[in-house]
Scaffold this motif. Structure first.
Motif, PDB file in Angstrom:
ATOM      1  N   ALA A 182     -16.134  11.752 -67.979  1.00 33.13           N
ATOM      2  CA  ALA A 182     -16.862  12.835 -67.324  1.00 33.13           C
ATOM      3  C   ALA A 182     -17.177  13.888 -68.376  1.00 33.13           C
ATOM      4  N   VAL A 183     -18.345  14.507 -68.267  1.00 33.15           N
ATOM      5  CA  VAL A 183     -18.811  15.457 -69.266  1.00 33.15           C
ATOM      6  C   VAL A 183     -18.942  16.847 -68.647  1.00 33.15           C
ATOM      7  N   ASP A 184     -18.453  17.849 -69.377  1.00 36.22           N
ATOM      8  CA  ASP A 184     -18.650  19.252 -69.019  1.00 36.22           C
ATOM      9  C   ASP A 184     -20.017  19.637 -69.583  1.00 36.22           C
ATOM     10  N   MET A 185     -20.991  19.879 -68.721  1.00 33.13           N
ATOM     11  CA  MET A 185     -22.357  20.145 -69.166  1.00 33.13           C
ATOM     12  C   MET A 185     -22.549  21.524 -69.793  1.00 33.13           C
ATOM     13  N   LEU A 186     -21.606  22.446 -69.612  1.00 36.35           N
ATOM     14  CA  LEU A 186     -21.754  23.788 -70.171  1.00 36.35           C
ATOM     15  C   LEU A 186     -20.949  24.012 -71.443  1.00 36.35           C
ATOM     16  N   ARG A 187     -20.097  23.082 -71.772  1.00 41.31           N
ATOM     17  CA  ARG A 187     -19.284  23.164 -72.989  1.00 41.31           C
ATOM     18  C   ARG A 187     -19.346  21.810 -73.688  1.00 41.31           C
ATOM     19  N   PRO A 188     -19.102  21.779 -74.966  1.00 42.12           N
ATOM     20  CA  PRO A 188     -19.139  20.482 -75.662  1.00 42.12           C
ATOM     21  C   PRO A 188     -17.848  19.696 -75.457  1.00 42.12           C
ATOM     22  N   GLU A 189     -17.554  19.342 -74.207  1.00 37.59           N
ATOM     23  CA  GLU A 189     -16.328  18.616 -73.865  1.00 37.59           C
ATOM     24  C   GLU A 189     -16.655  17.370 -73.069  1.00 37.59           C
ATOM     25  N   ALA A 190     -15.946  16.310 -73.385  1.00 38.20           N
ATOM     26  CA  ALA A 190     -15.979  15.094 -72.580  1.00 38.20           C
ATOM     27  C   ALA A 190     -14.534  14.724 -72.275  1.00 38.20           C
ATOM     28  N   TYR A 191     -14.286  14.261 -71.071  1.00 38.18           N
ATOM     29  CA  TYR A 191     -12.951  13.888 -70.621  1.00 38.18           C
ATOM     30  C   TYR A 191     -12.944  12.392 -70.335  1.00 38.18           C
ATOM     31  N   HIS A 192     -12.082  11.676 -71.023  1.00 40.02           N
ATOM     32  CA  HIS A 192     -11.996  10.227 -70.900  1.00 40.02           C
ATOM     33  C   HIS A 192     -10.719   9.910 -70.121  1.00 40.02           C
ATOM     34  N   ILE A 193     -10.871   9.284 -68.963  1.00 39.40           N
ATOM     35  CA  ILE A 193      -9.739   9.019 -68.079  1.00 39.40           C
ATOM     36  C   ILE A 193      -9.279   7.582 -68.306  1.00 39.40           C
ATOM     37  N   TYR A 194      -7.963   7.448 -68.544  1.00 38.91           N
ATOM     38  CA  TYR A 194      -7.336   6.142 -68.758  1.00 38.91           C
ATOM     39  C   TYR A 194      -6.145   5.996 -67.820  1.00 38.91           C
ATOM     40  N   GLU A 195      -5.962   4.783 -67.326  1.00 39.32           N
ATOM     41  CA  GLU A 195      -4.755   4.475 -66.555  1.00 39.32           C
ATOM     42  C   GLU A 195      -3.737   3.908 -67.523  1.00 39.32           C
ATOM     43  N   LEU A 196      -2.505   4.391 -67.411  1.00 35.01           N
ATOM     44  CA  LEU A 196      -1.429   3.960 -68.306  1.00 35.01           C
ATOM     45  C   LEU A 196      -0.599   2.878 -67.631  1.00 35.01           C
ATOM     46  N   ALA A 197      -0.433   1.776 -68.309  1.00 34.66           N
ATOM     47  CA  ALA A 197       0.420   0.703 -67.807  1.00 34.66           C
ATOM     48  C   ALA A 197       1.873   1.107 -67.955  1.00 34.66           C
ATOM     49  N   GLU A 198       2.713   0.567 -67.121  1.00 39.40           N
ATOM     50  CA  GLU A 198       4.141   0.890 -67.174  1.00 39.40           C
ATOM     51  C   GLU A 198       4.753   0.482 -68.482  1.00 39.40           C
TER      52      GLU A 198
END
Length: 94
Positions: A78-94
């Motif tokens: 997901a990208v923050d359109m007002l700041r130069p930020e992108a958030y990458h979501i990962y699921e962590l395995a046990e």
């Protein structure tokens, strides 16, 4: 039958637990500018909503350039359109 559920994530780098069906599949991620929060939409079997079939699944948000462990599975960006930020979501395995 299936249903779609929305879950909220913080933008920090801590591990976050979401309760959902083990069979749930992340279908979309988005950043809400006003709330400064991330959301994930997960498709789950309709019968798992009220049952005891829910499990705790672990997610973590990474920023561009962060080191991502080998046991993490990509869920979306997901990208923050007002700041130069992108958030990458990962699921962590046990």
């Amino acid at each position: 039958m299936k249903t779609m559920h929305k879950h909220r994530l913080q933008t920090g780098d801590e591990i976050q637990i979401l309760k959902m069906s083990a069979e749930g599949v992340v279908r979309d991620v988005a950043f809400n500018q006003q709330e400064r929060l991330l959301y994930v939409w997960v498709e789950v079997p309709a019968g798992s909503v009220m049952g005891t079939e829910q499990v705790e699944r672990r997610f973590r948000v990474f920023r561009t350039g962060d080191g991502i462990p080998d046991h993490a599975s990509f869920s979306g960006t997901a990208v923050d359109m007002l700041r130069p930020e992108a958030y990458h979501i990962y699921e962590l395995a046990e």
